[in-house]
Design an enzyme around this catalytic site. Structure first.
Site, PDB file in Angstrom:
ATOM      1  CD  GLN A  90      43.372  37.128  41.967  1.00  0.00           C
ATOM      2  OE1 GLN A  90      43.864  36.823  40.883  1.00  0.00           O
ATOM      3  NE2 GLN A  90      42.570  38.164  42.102  1.00  0.00           N
ATOM      4  CD  GLU A 123      44.132  41.899  46.227  1.00  0.00           C
ATOM      5  OE1 GLU A 123      43.198  41.520  46.957  1.00  0.00           O
ATOM      6  OE2 GLU A 123      43.980  42.160  45.025  1.00  0.00           O
ATOM      7  CE  LYS A 181      39.547  44.421  39.782  1.00  0.00           C
ATOM      8  NZ  LYS A 181      40.087  43.205  39.110  1.00  0.00           N
TER       9      LYS A 181
HETATM   10  C1  2PG Z   1      40.856  41.088  41.231  1.00  0.00           C
HETATM   11  C2  2PG Z   1      41.908  42.110  41.551  1.00  0.00           C
HETATM   12  C3  2PG Z   1      41.805  42.812  42.849  1.00  0.00           C
HETATM   13  P1  2PG Z   1      43.990  42.343  40.076  1.00  0.00           P
HETATM   14  O1  2PG Z   1      41.105  40.127  40.497  1.00  0.00           O
HETATM   15  O2  2PG Z   1      39.714  41.268  41.616  1.00  0.00           O
HETATM   16  O3  2PG Z   1      41.652  41.996  43.954  1.00  0.00           O
HETATM   17  O4  2PG Z   1      43.176  41.651  41.264  1.00  0.00           O
HETATM   18  O5  2PG Z   1      44.092  43.776  40.407  1.00  0.00           O
HETATM   19  O6  2PG Z   1      45.318  41.636  40.054  1.00  0.00           O
HETATM   20  O7  2PG Z   1      43.204  42.112  38.822  1.00  0.00           O
HETATM   21 MG    MG Z   2      38.886  39.549  40.510  1.00  0.00          MG
END
Ligand code: 2PG
Ligand code: MG
Length: 432
Positions: A170, A214, A348
């Site tokens: 990713q 992103e 997060k």
């Molecule tokens: C991740 C995040 C941010 P998402 O996987 O770390 O980069 O992606 O917000 O889609 O979970």
């Molecule tokens: Mg991640």
């Protein structure tokens, strides 16, 4: 004069995130202070992250349930104990893992509340966090994890196949290790981004090169991750830096997103957990000393292989980071610590649901020797408070996407990633 929650005026509204999807913003006013808080959204979500409700429902829950609850409590907001009490009232009301009220209702309110609390003490948010959570306060330098090459769910378009049209991994992030200041780290990221753009367009043509969720690059038809690594290393050199010394790489494999029925569907092959560990250790051995960290190298419930991956990476000085694995929640973090599953936790705020709850997870991690990397979501807003969280606590890293150089991003309204880096610069230079 006491600042009572009964005098708070709050409103919630729908705004658009960076993917053009609706999300929630809260505005709180108390006397002459007005503050805001937004909630971002993920595309590659962990199955146990705090749940959300529809945006309309979240707005309703804020205005009809949570704000009245706070107002009735009539607490003195100049005391931090009251802030914690309001957060805890909200958590108690939110239902199991926020399923009733939605983390997209509680989080923007919580963020605005912390901003208000800081403003009432005439402090910047980072200084307030340091003051009320002294165990977390740290002045350690935070590494920028800047995502410049995108794949997986952040890059794929309808009808495309991962491992063929887009890379499975990713995020390939560059980490300016040698930067002595945040300003310099931002500049280094911008230069590498610009160098990569030139390389990719020369090699693949401008039509095939786009910017993904992103803001980092993605190339249609480039599905081989090894090729992508080589190009990023080339860009680091072209920008005038030495890979491994000046700049390291950080990866977010986001392996849960290609794990189906016990197997990893990776680069056109079916791999077992052990194969995945081997792929990652081989990768690190191919580029010794050049990788700082690997996030979600395995799926969120592949605990056994996580333990083996972390053991292998420890001997190679690479930090394993759990994102979907821990979802910024204590029970999963505790389980991970028992299994020695990872060396760091991705933080997060919307996976957790409140700022207070997030800080409790960070405190537990720190006390247990697990490092923290503070992160944005792929669907972001201009809310930059994660930078304060990273700066206040001296986290190992701040992961907030591409640096968004101004040449390609002339409009500040699009700077959902860049504002977080700029906030780090401002806090360090005390220009705020
Ligand atoms: C991740 C995040 C941010 P998402 O996987 O770390 O980069 O992606 O917000 O889609 O979970
Ligand atoms: Mg991640």
């Amino acid at each position: 004069m006491a600042a009572l929650s009964g005098q708070l005026v709050g409103k919630a509204q729908q705004i658009m995130d960076s993917r053009g999807k609706p999300t929630v913003r809260v505005e709180l006013t108390l006397g002459n202070i007005t503050v805001k808080g937004d909630v971002p959204a993920g595309a590659s979500k962990g199955e146990d992250e705090a749940q959300t409700v529809s945006v309309t429902q979240a707005i309703d829950n804020i205005e009809k349930v949570l704000l009245p609850l706070w107002k009735n409590a009539n607490l003195d907001l100049s005391s931090h104990a009251s802030i914690v009490q309001l957060e805890e009232m909200m958590i108690a009301q939110a239902g199991a893992n926020f399923s009733t009220l939605g983390a997209n209702a509680t989080l923007p309110l919580s963020r605005a509340l912390w901003r208000l609390a800081a403003a009432l003490r005439d402090k910047e948010l980072f200084a307030y966090i340091r003051a009320v959570e002294p165990e977390l306060a740290s002045h350690q330098r935070v590494h920028f994890l800047m995502n410049i090459f995108n794949g997986g769910l952040h890059a794929i378009k309808p009808g495309e196949e991962l491992g063929r049209e887009r890379i499975d991994i990713q995020e390939i992030m560059v980490v300016p290790m040698a930067a002595a200041t945040y300003q310099r780290a931002l500049e280094m990221g911008e230069r590498i981004d610009e160098a990569l753009k030139t390389i990719l367009i020369e090699k693949f043509s401008a039509q095939r090169v786009t910017r993904a969720d992103e803001a980092g690059f993605s190339v249609k038809g480039l599905g081989n991750s090894s090729e992508a690594f080589a190009l990023v290393f080339e860009a680091i050199q072209k920008a005038g830096f030495k890979p491994g010394e000046d700049v390291k790489l950080a990866l977010d494999v986001a392996a849960s997103s290609f794990y189906h029925e016990g197997m990893y569907q990776f680069q056109g092959k079916q791999l077992s957990g052990k194969d995945m560990v081997k792929y990652l250790t081989d990768l690190v051995d191919k580029y010794p000393g050049m990788l700082l960290s690997i996030e979600d190298g395995l799926a969120e419930n592949d605990w056994e292989n996580w333990t083996s991956l972390t053991a292998q990476m420890r001997t190679r000085n690479v930090v394993t980071i759990g994102d979907d694995l821990f979802v910024t929640q204590l029970p999963r973090l505790k389980r991970g610590i028992e299994h020695q599953a990872a060396d760091a936790i991705l933080i997060k705020v919307n996976q957790n649901g409140t700022v207070h709850g997030t800080l409790q997870v960070m405190k537990f991690a720190k006390a247990s020797g697990v490092q923290c990397v503070v992160s944005h979501r792929s669907g972001e807003t201009l809310d930059d408070s994660i930078a304060d969280l990273a700066y206040a606590t001296g986290s190992l890293g701040l992961k907030t996407g591409d640096p968004q150089p101004m040449g390609d991003f002339p409009d500040p309204h699009t700077w959902v990633r860049r504002v977080k880096y700029l906030r780090m610069v401002a806090m360090e230079e005390r220009t705020i």
